[in-house]
Design an enzyme around this catalytic site. Structure first.
Site, PDB file in Angstrom:
ATOM      1  N   HIS A 194      -3.099 -11.403  22.839  1.00  0.00           N
ATOM      2  CA  HIS A 194      -2.097 -12.171  22.085  1.00  0.00           C
ATOM      3  C   HIS A 194      -2.528 -12.364  20.630  1.00  0.00           C
ATOM      4  O   HIS A 194      -2.109 -13.319  19.986  1.00  0.00           O
ATOM      5  CB  HIS A 194      -1.839 -13.541  22.727  1.00  0.00           C
ATOM      6  CG  HIS A 194      -1.597 -13.476  24.200  1.00  0.00           C
ATOM      7  ND1 HIS A 194      -0.343 -13.364  24.762  1.00  0.00           N
ATOM      8  CD2 HIS A 194      -2.470 -13.475  25.239  1.00  0.00           C
ATOM      9  CE1 HIS A 194      -0.454 -13.306  26.079  1.00  0.00           C
ATOM     10  NE2 HIS A 194      -1.734 -13.373  26.397  1.00  0.00           N
ATOM     11  N   SER A 316      -2.353   0.168  -6.803  1.00  0.00           N
ATOM     12  CA  SER A 316      -1.044  -0.379  -7.133  1.00  0.00           C
ATOM     13  C   SER A 316      -0.769  -0.124  -8.607  1.00  0.00           C
ATOM     14  O   SER A 316      -1.681  -0.158  -9.436  1.00  0.00           O
ATOM     15  CB  SER A 316      -1.029  -1.883  -6.857  1.00  0.00           C
ATOM     16  OG  SER A 316      -0.012  -2.506  -7.622  1.00  0.00           O
ATOM     17  N   LYS A 322      -5.738  -3.816  -6.132  1.00  0.00           N
ATOM     18  CA  LYS A 322      -5.313  -3.318  -4.823  1.00  0.00           C
ATOM     19  C   LYS A 322      -5.976  -2.013  -4.401  1.00  0.00           C
ATOM     20  O   LYS A 322      -6.263  -1.145  -5.205  1.00  0.00           O
ATOM     21  CB  LYS A 322      -3.786  -3.092  -4.805  1.00  0.00           C
ATOM     22  CG  LYS A 322      -2.974  -4.358  -4.861  1.00  0.00           C
ATOM     23  CD  LYS A 322      -3.220  -5.295  -3.698  1.00  0.00           C
ATOM     24  CE  LYS A 322      -2.586  -4.831  -2.417  1.00  0.00           C
ATOM     25  NZ  LYS A 322      -1.124  -4.924  -2.463  1.00  0.00           N
ATOM     26  N   GLU A 329      -0.532   3.289   7.054  1.00  0.00           N
ATOM     27  CA  GLU A 329       0.857   2.817   7.082  1.00  0.00           C
ATOM     28  C   GLU A 329       1.826   3.970   7.341  1.00  0.00           C
ATOM     29  O   GLU A 329       2.802   3.828   8.076  1.00  0.00           O
ATOM     30  CB  GLU A 329       1.192   2.119   5.763  1.00  0.00           C
ATOM     31  CG  GLU A 329       0.404   0.830   5.571  1.00  0.00           C
ATOM     32  CD  GLU A 329       0.476   0.341   4.132  1.00  0.00           C
ATOM     33  OE1 GLU A 329       1.286  -0.544   3.865  1.00  0.00           O
ATOM     34  OE2 GLU A 329      -0.272   0.851   3.278  1.00  0.00           O
TER      35      GLU A 329
END
Ligand code: ARG
Length: 515
Positions: A194, A316, A322, A329
């Protein structure tokens, strides 16, 4: 017989034998100036009296998608040329000229020759080029066959090839996972259920938890490859089977199929083998997505278990700090695409009447898209994992002593307490620690003794994550010995497959080589 209101333009005046020379000339001269495309189905001058509409051609043309089938279409065409000779349809010399012509076509295609603007599909490209190579004889190859059995055969061959290529790339991801995992055998981290801290596991165990799903994916892909080659469609013709006595056994053997389609209607009309490959591919993307999600999450500042490298991350355009895990992804994003491809195919198949229908042309778009996506994603995922750093210090530091609550309950069980009662006692201790804002192992021993008389001071040993892991050496557990065995199993899974012994060979192998 002339239909009552036939199409405008020249009418054939010939008999059953076909057009007279005059008729043919009349039809040819009525053709617009637009260059006549090479057509497998006649076009103007045959069944059709008028040019097809540009909008039809644009929609109908599949060569942009199916061109990549050319090596397989050449291969099956060569086998067909031999089968036509074997059936007494072609002379040996003609069959050999066709084969040599197809080899020449393949050489040109391998050298970069491509479709011409009028080419409808890959079969048309090869037919056109073959006639460029060997002239009129090329027109004899398409005897007793149809693009319906041709495309089903070529697509099956392509599937088997794709499965072999994917296998190499999935193995490469598995190899990286295994190498990284094997080097982290002493490291410990929290495992989550969980997404709440649950119990400690070795980092190796967590990483190998992503190895085995990929192993099953490889088995599913291999099965899809075998399915594709289990039934040769060639010889099915358009739908009813070829009218020439071609040896389908000869075709099957020369093309590497393990069996023949039992029914020509089924053989040209189904694409279940594509669906099986797409399902295996989709499930593979699901597993890659879960792996990616773990790594993305663990790579966040808040977790900090993983630090991404620089070759497989991006920056970025606005935020200078970043470093984004784009590869992971995109791996996660591929799942939606693959599932879309699988869904598109199944929906396409669902309402089709039996036999070949042009809707089936969409099968390859879905198939190629999913396989292409995986061909890109797999090496990038392997590279991203290879260059990332596993921050075992952060993983160790994240282990709250409450993760050993189950071990404390097990400690009481070893002292004769029923697990249900032990669970309750430890639950009370966890609440006490939480209320006091301290770790479970920071509670004074007096608190343990007050909650259950079976506690003795050695309970603190049960609160160590190392002890928790050491207790789990059963097969498949996270204990060090079990994990060593797991690593061995993973290594042998990646060994090249051995030939499966057949028939007598098996008996001999089973008897230890004795005859
Ligand atoms: N391009 C077609 C396909 O992919 C080839 C088969 C065409 N058959 C036909 N009867 N028009 O399905």
């Amino acid at each position: 017989m002339t239909p009552p209101d036939g199409p405008p333009g020249p009418q054939l005046s010939g008999t059953a034998g076909g057009a007279t020379a005059d008729g043919v000339r009349a039809i040819a001269s009525s053709t617009p100036a637009r260059a006549r495309a090479h057509r497998l189905w006649g076009g103007v001058g045959g069944r059709f009296g008028a040019e097809s509409a540009p909008a039809l051609e644009a929609l109908n043309r599949s060569v942009g998608t199916d061109f990549r089938l050319w090596p397989f279409d050449v291969r099956l065409s060569k086998a067909w040329a031999v089968a036509l000779w074997d059936a007494g349809v072609l002379t040996l010399a003609d069959s050999q000229r066709l084969e040599a012509g197809l080899d020449a076509v393949a050489r040109r295609l391998a050298d970069g020759a491509g479709p011409e603007p009028g080419d409808e599909d890959v079969h048309t490209v090869i037919d056109r080029m073959l006639s460029e190579e060997i002239g009129a004889l090329a027109a004899r190859l398409h005897t007793g066959r149809s693009r319906n059995d041709q495309v089903a055969t070529a697509t099956r061959l392509w599937c088997a090839d794709a499965v072999a290529a994917l296998d190499v790339r999935v193995r490469a991801v598995q190899q990286v996972l295994l190498d990284r995992a094997a080097a982290l055998q002493d490291a410990i981290m929290p495992a989550y259920t969980h997404l709440q801290q649950a119990q400690p596991v070795s980092v190796t165990h967590w990483l190998l938890g992503h190895f085995w799903p990929l192993e099953r994916d490889r088995a599913r892909l291999a099965a899809a490859g075998r399915t594709a080659l289990a039934a040769l469609p060639l010889g099915s013709g358009a739908i009813a089977g070829s009218a020439y006595p071609v040896s389908r056994v000869l075709l099957k053997e020369s093309l590497g199929f393990s069996g023949l389609s039992a029914n020509s209607v089924d053989a040209v009309g189904d694409r279940d083998f594509v669906a099986e490959l797409l399902f295996a591919a989709t499930l593979l993307t699901v597993h890659l997505s879960r792996l990616a999600e773990d790594l993305i999450l663990f790579g966040s500042t808040e977790f900090g278990f993983v630090r991404f490298g620089e070759a497989f991350t991006t920056g970025s355009s606005m935020m200078p700090q970043k470093r984004n895990p784009d590869v992971l992804e995109l791996a996660r994003g591929t799942t939606g695409r693959a599932l879309g491809d699988l869904t598109a195919l199944l929906v396409t198949l669902k309402g089709l009447p039996s036999g070949y229908n042009k809707d089936l042309q969409e099968d390859k778009r879905a198939l190629f898209d999913a396989v292409d996506a995986l061909q890109l994603v797999l090496p990038a995922v392997a590279g991203a994992i290879e260059e990332m750093t596993f921050r075992t210090d952060r993983m160790r530091a994240a282990l709250a002593s409450a993760l050993m609550a189950t071990d404390v309950a097990d400690y009481l069980v070893r002292k004769g307490v029923a697990f249900r009662d032990a669970h309750r006692a430890v639950g009370t201790l966890v609440r006490m620690a939480e209320d006091g804002g301290i770790e479970l192992d920071a509670l004074p021993f007096a608190a343990f003794a007050a909650v259950h008389p079976a506690f003795t001071p050695d309970v603190l040993d049960a609160l160590s994550p190392e002890a928790s892991i050491a207790h789990r050496n059963l097969a498949g557990g996270t204990g060090a010995e079990a994990v060593r065995i797991q690593i061995e199993a993973a290594r042998s899974a990646l060994e090249p497959p051995r030939e499966t012994p057949r028939g007598n060979e098996w008996t001999i192998a089973a008897a230890g080589g004795a005859r």
